[in-house]
Scaffold this active site. Structure first.
Site, PDB file in Angstrom:
ATOM      1  N   GLU A 116      82.936  67.775 108.107  1.00 21.41           N
ATOM      2  CA  GLU A 116      83.372  66.274 108.517  1.00 21.41           C
ATOM      3  C   GLU A 116      83.756  66.349 109.888  1.00 21.41           C
ATOM      4  OE1 GLU A 116      85.968  66.188 105.070  1.00 21.41           O
ATOM      5  OE2 GLU A 116      85.362  64.105 105.053  1.00 21.41           O
ATOM      6  N   GLU A 136      84.578  68.955  98.383  1.00 22.08           N
ATOM      7  CA  GLU A 136      85.925  68.624  97.905  1.00 22.08           C
ATOM      8  C   GLU A 136      86.042  68.125  96.380  1.00 22.08           C
ATOM      9  OE1 GLU A 136      84.501  67.832 100.676  1.00 22.08           O
ATOM     10  OE2 GLU A 136      85.625  67.558 102.268  1.00 22.08           O
TER      11      GLU A 136
HETATM   12  C1  LIG Z   1      92.324  65.234 104.072  1.00 20.35           C
HETATM   13  C2  LIG Z   1      91.502  66.594 103.366  1.00 20.35           C
HETATM   14  C3  LIG Z   1      90.040  66.578 104.120  1.00 20.35           C
HETATM   15  C4  LIG Z   1      89.052  66.902 103.372  1.00 20.35           C
HETATM   16  O1  LIG Z   1      88.153  66.643 103.610  1.00 20.35           O
HETATM   17  C5  LIG Z   1      89.227  68.092 102.222  1.00 20.35           C
HETATM   18  C6  LIG Z   1      88.959  69.313 102.582  1.00 20.35           C
HETATM   19  O2  LIG Z   1      88.047  69.772 103.519  1.00 20.35           O
HETATM   20  S1  LIG Z   1      89.071  70.327 101.168  1.00 20.35           S
HETATM   21  C7  LIG Z   1      88.260  71.946 101.524  1.00 20.35           C
HETATM   22  C8  LIG Z   1      87.080  72.109 101.399  1.00 20.35           C
HETATM   23  N1  LIG Z   1      86.518  73.113 101.458  1.00 20.35           N
HETATM   24  C9  LIG Z   1      86.271  74.013 100.578  1.00 20.35           C
HETATM   25  O3  LIG Z   1      86.313  73.871  99.344  1.00 20.35           O
HETATM   26  C10 LIG Z   1      85.719  75.506 100.850  1.00 20.35           C
HETATM   27  C11 LIG Z   1      86.433  76.374  99.956  1.00 20.35           C
HETATM   28  N2  LIG Z   1      86.168  77.677 100.111  1.00 20.35           N
HETATM   29  C12 LIG Z   1      85.043  78.385  99.788  1.00 20.35           C
HETATM   30  O4  LIG Z   1      84.293  77.677  99.085  1.00 20.35           O
HETATM   31  C13 LIG Z   1      85.031  79.562 100.159  1.00 20.35           C
HETATM   32  O5  LIG Z   1      86.469  80.244 100.245  1.00 20.35           O
HETATM   33  C14 LIG Z   1      84.058  80.069 101.235  1.00 20.35           C
HETATM   34  C15 LIG Z   1      82.522  79.585 101.032  1.00 20.35           C
HETATM   35  C16 LIG Z   1      84.691  78.948 102.485  1.00 20.35           C
HETATM   36  C17 LIG Z   1      84.119  81.445 101.393  1.00 20.35           C
HETATM   37  O6  LIG Z   1      83.632  82.204 100.508  1.00 20.35           O
HETATM   38  P1  LIG Z   1      83.870  83.875 100.375  1.00 20.35           P
HETATM   39  O7  LIG Z   1      83.362  84.484 101.674  1.00 20.35           O
HETATM   40  O8  LIG Z   1      83.503  84.427  99.014  1.00 20.35           O
HETATM   41  O9  LIG Z   1      85.491  84.258 100.499  1.00 20.35           O
HETATM   42  P2  LIG Z   1      86.547  83.814  99.428  1.00 20.35           P
HETATM   43  O10 LIG Z   1      86.254  82.482  98.824  1.00 20.35           O
HETATM   44  O11 LIG Z   1      87.139  84.804  98.641  1.00 20.35           O
HETATM   45  O12 LIG Z   1      87.915  83.045 100.521  1.00 20.35           O
HETATM   46  C18 LIG Z   1      88.682  84.009 101.425  1.00 20.35           C
HETATM   47  C19 LIG Z   1      89.790  83.666 101.489  1.00 20.35           C
HETATM   48  O13 LIG Z   1      89.975  82.495 102.404  1.00 20.35           O
HETATM   49  C20 LIG Z   1      90.436  81.518 101.677  1.00 20.35           C
HETATM   50  N3  LIG Z   1      90.182  80.265 102.034  1.00 20.35           N
HETATM   51  C21 LIG Z   1      88.808  79.709 101.707  1.00 20.35           C
HETATM   52  N4  LIG Z   1      88.594  78.566 102.032  1.00 20.35           N
HETATM   53  C22 LIG Z   1      89.766  77.970 102.086  1.00 20.35           C
HETATM   54  C23 LIG Z   1      90.393  76.771 102.634  1.00 20.35           C
HETATM   55  N5  LIG Z   1      89.627  75.811 102.852  1.00 20.35           N
HETATM   56  N6  LIG Z   1      91.877  76.654 102.808  1.00 20.35           N
HETATM   57  C24 LIG Z   1      92.734  77.770 102.488  1.00 20.35           C
HETATM   58  N7  LIG Z   1      92.311  78.810 102.088  1.00 20.35           N
HETATM   59  C25 LIG Z   1      90.774  79.162 102.089  1.00 20.35           C
HETATM   60  C26 LIG Z   1      90.502  82.018 100.005  1.00 20.35           C
HETATM   61  O14 LIG Z   1      91.452  81.705  99.254  1.00 20.35           O
HETATM   62  C27 LIG Z   1      90.662  83.425 100.270  1.00 20.35           C
HETATM   63  O15 LIG Z   1      91.963  83.958 100.649  1.00 20.35           O
HETATM   64  P3  LIG Z   1      92.357  85.323  99.951  1.00 20.35           P
HETATM   65  O16 LIG Z   1      93.867  85.250 100.248  1.00 20.35           O
HETATM   66  O17 LIG Z   1      92.211  85.416  98.694  1.00 20.35           O
HETATM   67  O18 LIG Z   1      91.831  86.461 100.597  1.00 20.35           O
END
Ligand SMILES: CCCC(=O)CC(=O)SCCNC(=O)CCNC(=O)[C@H](O)C(C)(C)COP(=O)(O)OP(=O)(O)OC[C@H]1O[C@@H](n2cnc3c(N)ncnc32)[C@H](O)[C@@H]1OP(=O)(O)O
Ligand SMILES: NC(=O)C1=CN([C@@H]2O[C@H](COP(=O)(O)OP(=O)(O)OC[C@H]3O[C@@H](n4cnc5c(N)ncnc54)[C@H](O)[C@@H]3O)[C@@H](O)[C@H]2O)C=CC1
EC number: 4.2.1.17
Length: 721
Positions: A116, A136
């Site tokens: 976004e 999302e």
């Molecule tokens: C007002 C709101 C605005 C809005 O529009 C809302 C959003 O943006 S909601 C978030 C949208 N994003 C997502 O849904 C992405 C979520 N994440 C993923 O799909 C995957 O994590 C990834 C593709 C980005 C990476 O995948 P990968 O390399 O396999 O790694 P992990 O999934 O194991 O993630 C590694 C650690 O990172 C943490 N993580 C990932 N994304 C987020 C996030 N958006 N916010 C906070 N933390 C995130 C994940 O929990 C893992 O943490 P750990 O402590 O377990 O290592």
């Protein structure tokens, strides 16, 4: 080393300010990052030495979206004020409406809020193979930084609704074809090209495009309405119970009818409603629960490295063995499939081929990859090929003696490093390995049917299984795209043990006079894909009969003994496998309830004779759900109490991925905590007074209910892990 979190800005001699997001591992938009972005954009807009701006992310990843931890904070406190104001303040005012051109330099991924931000820039330059999407909806919310408005304006309405509703990401290559990405360049040229692009806009050599103001890809109002009608149908089909899928279409429509800015305002309003919904609470819990499974104390933190697993032997080419072999082959692991005779071996190989061809015909696998996968399969009838395998997965019928003999033999024919895994669904691993001296390398690799499609891999460790073996199996699980959950050893392990009362409660209700097809329909309305009777048909009633005595031996005090399965088998109804169970199965058509099975149910009712006064009981749909699922919660409590899982959320993710418990309810324990242990305890107490000890509340449930503690809060000293 501490994580370096923040937003930096470097202004070059060319007058380009490069603003960089740093928040490892995915550069998520945590509150300090959003504050930092606001500060840097304000600064860049005010400074006279800045002519143009480039936005990028550190360490090869643009941005993984808004920080999902903040959602969890909102769920815990109910306080929405922790959500920063972003969509208008930062994205519209400071970024898109900035007088200085702004270019996104995208690499690795731009997801959710990350994409976004990129769409609010005036152009997007990307490295190859970046992942772009708005996922999302998988978190129970909608895009909240204007994504519902800008994506349709950049890629067209039909593609945008498809990407949003299905949470489907695309590559930067596809993004370029669609117009989401303006230029694709090698990673080494990403920043230089983006700087140049920003200056070209500043100097009028390239257009200054504000996505929200664009209309060229939206089409006419009637065209848009036709697309949105299709989207509504799609949402109804794929997510009938998800509020976010329906809400997002309304929000997109607002922007089409009243303009992008109006859409942005509506998006923000709907977002704030949805973030507090139970669906969002459940789905955000599942997001973190899944990631937590990768952390296994004394295994993943022990400084060990997974060993390479290149060649695996699968023993038994039946339903499970052929599925497991398929999953391994699809991830380029060589497989030796062993059967007892040429006929069964050929049948196993044909099933693997059928699984793989099925993926090709559904467009999920290319012909090339299918050919490569099948070339890695070798069928055998003896152990000669086992001399150099790294792992064996035994998947023969559920027979203790047979499994014991196989493991004794494996010890002799496999190399000493080889992992010896069993796919048993019920039997104690210590019993399977009883006749061997290899207990440290014996482990449970419990797949779920169909094994090449279901994502859960329950890794069962006994007290003797070595941490190295667990780590290796976790790595194999991840390599074959499963979610490995490590659990302790007991009859039925975590998932089947927790859910054994599911079928039994359904049988009790049927014997109490409730229509079995109504029970299935109530449970599917609750959100499980199949009711207990149809699930029984699918698994096959033979297996149900085989495992019954194994459960009865240890959990006999809390079992309902129903003659229904035996009567069903006697009447020639084995389940889907022979086309008849509770339902009739015909090729090419949906399962149909078979009214003639009701005479079998009647026979069972006569034998159990549990209907009060010989009359069927009268129950509401809510009571059916409670009578079937509260006993499951009760057994989950025992699983937690005995330390069969490391954390309650492991049981949640296992129930979602292994039993298809609805993810939007957060998993079995999370759902129970949402209802409240006190209510469940009181209902089970009432049921046990009326219908007997099958419903008797467990000690753990009683304790949590009395103390007002959630079930998920573990205080077990009896860990098996
Ligand atoms: C007002 C709101 C605005 C809005 O529009 C809302 C959003 O943006 S909601 C978030 C949208 N994003 C997502 O849904 C992405 C979520 N994440 C993923 O799909 C995957 O994590 C990834 C593709 C980005 C990476 O995948 P990968 O390399 O396999 O790694 P992990 O999934 O194991 O993630 C590694 C650690 O990172 C943490 N993580 C990932 N994304 C987020 C996030 N958006 N916010 C906070 N933390 C995130 C994940 O929990 C893992 O943490 P750990 O402590 O377990 O290592
Ligand atoms: N059916 C299901 O849904 C699930 C079953 N399981 C477990 O998986 C195991 C296998 O179950 P299914 O695949 O359903 O059984 P199945 O009956 O479909 O297949 C078993 C196969 O093993 C073969 N076999 C028997 N002895 C053998 C030997 N000595 N060497 C090589 N092959 C031999 C048989 O010929 C048969 O083809 C069981 O332990 C079962 O409990 C686990 C999860 C789900």
């Amino acid at each position: 080393m501490a994580k370096k979190i923040g937003v930096t800005m470097d202004v070059g001699n060319d007058g380009v300010a490069v603003i960089t997001i740093s928040n490892p591992p995915v550069n998520s938009l945590a509150s300090p990052i959003i504050a930092g972005l606001k500060e840097k954009f304000r600064d860049a807009n005010q400074r006279n030495d800045v002519r143009a701006i480039v936005l990028t992310g550190n360490n090869g990843r643009f941005c993984g979206g808004f920080d999902i931890n903040v959602f969890q904070q909102v769920h815990k406190t109910g306080d929405l004020s922790v959500m920063p104001e972003v969509s208008v303040d930062l994205v519209c005012n400071l970024m898109e409406d900035s007088r200085k051109p702004l270019v996104a330099a995208v690499e690795g991924l731009a997801l959710g809020g990350g994409l976004e931000l990129a769409m609010a820039c005036h152009a997007r330059v990307s490295a190859p193979k970046a992942q772009l999407g708005l996922p999302e909806l998988t978190l129970g919310v909608i895009p909240g930084f204007g994504g519902t408005q800008r994506l349709p304006r950049l890629v067209g309405l039909a593609k945008a609704t498809d990407m949003i509703l299905l949470s489907k990401s695309i590559s930067s290559e596809e993004g370029q074809k669609l117009g989401l990405i303006d230029a694709l360049v090698p990673p080494g040229e990403l920043l230089s090209t983006s700087r140049k692009w920003a200056l070209d806009i500043a100097d009028g050599r390239k257009p200054f495009l504000r996505s929200l103001h664009r209309t060229d890809k939206i089409g006419s109002l009637s065209e848009a309405r036709a697309i949105l009608k299709n989207s509504r149908q799609l949402a109804k089909k794929i997510a009938p119970k998800m509020p976010q899928h329906h809400a997002v279409i309304e929000v997109i429509e607002e922007g089409i009818v009243h303009g992008g800015y109006s859409g942005v305002l509506k998006e923000a309003e709907v977002f704030r409603q949805l973030v507090l919904s139970d669906t969002a609470k459940g789905l955000v819990h599942v997001f973190f629960a899944q990631r937590a499974t990768s952390k296994v104390p004394n295994v993943t933190d022990a400084g060990l490295k997974p060993r390479p697993i290149k060649k695996v032997a699968v023993i038994g080419g039946g339903l499970m063995g052929s599925g497991i072999a398929t999953a391994l082959l699809l991830s380029n692991i060589r497989v030796v499939l062993k059967e007892i005779n040429p006929e069964y071996l050929m049948k196993g190989i044909k099933t693997v081929e059928g699984n793989i061809k099925g993926l090709v015909s559904r467009g999920k696998l290319t012909q090339d990859k299918a050919g490569k996968a099948l070339s890695l399969l070798k069928g055998v009838l003896d152990y000669t090929e086992f001399k150099d395998v790294d792992m064996v997965i035994e998947a023969v019928i559920e027979n203790i003696q047979l499994k014991q003999n196989i493991f004794k033999e494996l010890e002799k024919v496999c190399p000493p490093h080889c992992i010896l895994a069993s796919n048993t669904s019920t039997i104690d691993l210590n019993v399977i390995g009883e006749k061997t001296n290899s207990k440290d390398r014996i482990v449970g690799a419990h797949f779920f049917s169909p094994a090449h499609l279901m994502t859960l891999l329950e890794i069962v460790r006994s007290e003797n299984t070595s941490p190295q073996v667990i780590l290796d199996l976790m790595a194999v699980g991840k390599a074959i795209k499963k979610v490995p959950v490590v659990v302790g050893n007991c009859i039925g392990f975590a998932v089947n043990r927790t859910f054994f009362p599911y079928t039994q409660a359904a049988h009790m209700l049927a014997n109490l006079g409730v229509d079995l097809f109504r029970i299935d329909s109530v449970i599917t309305s609750f959100g499980l894909p199949l009711g207990p009777f149809q699930l029984g048909d699918l698994a096959g009633h033979g297996i149900g009969l085989a495992v019954g005595p194994i459960y009865a031996k240890v959990y006999g005090d809390r079992m309902f003994r129903s003659p229904l399965t035996e009567l069903l088998l006697k009447s020639g109804r084995n389940g889907k496998i022979n086309g008849r169970g509770y339902y009739i199965y015909e090729k090419g058509s949906k399962p149909k309830p078979d009214p003639s099975v009701l005479s079998v149910v009647e026979e069972s009712r006569k034998l159990t004779n549990i209907m009060p006064g010989g009359k069927p009981i009268s129950v509401t749909d809510k009571e059916i759900v409670e009578m079937i699922l509260f006993p499951v919660v009760n057994e989950a409590c025992r699983v937690l109490d005995e330390g069969v899982v490391i954390r309650a959320s492991d049981l949640d993710i296992a129930s979602v991925l292994g039993m298809s418990f609805p993810s939007y309810r957060g998993g079995i324990v999370f759902w129970a905590d949402m209802i409240g242990p006190k209510y469940i305890y009181e209902r089970l107490k009432e049921m046990s007074e009326t219908y007997g000890s099958f419903f008797k509340p467990s000690r753990y449930l009683e304790e949590r209910a009395t103390k007002g503690m959630p079930l998920s809060e573990l205080k077990s000293s009896r860990s098996r892990l």
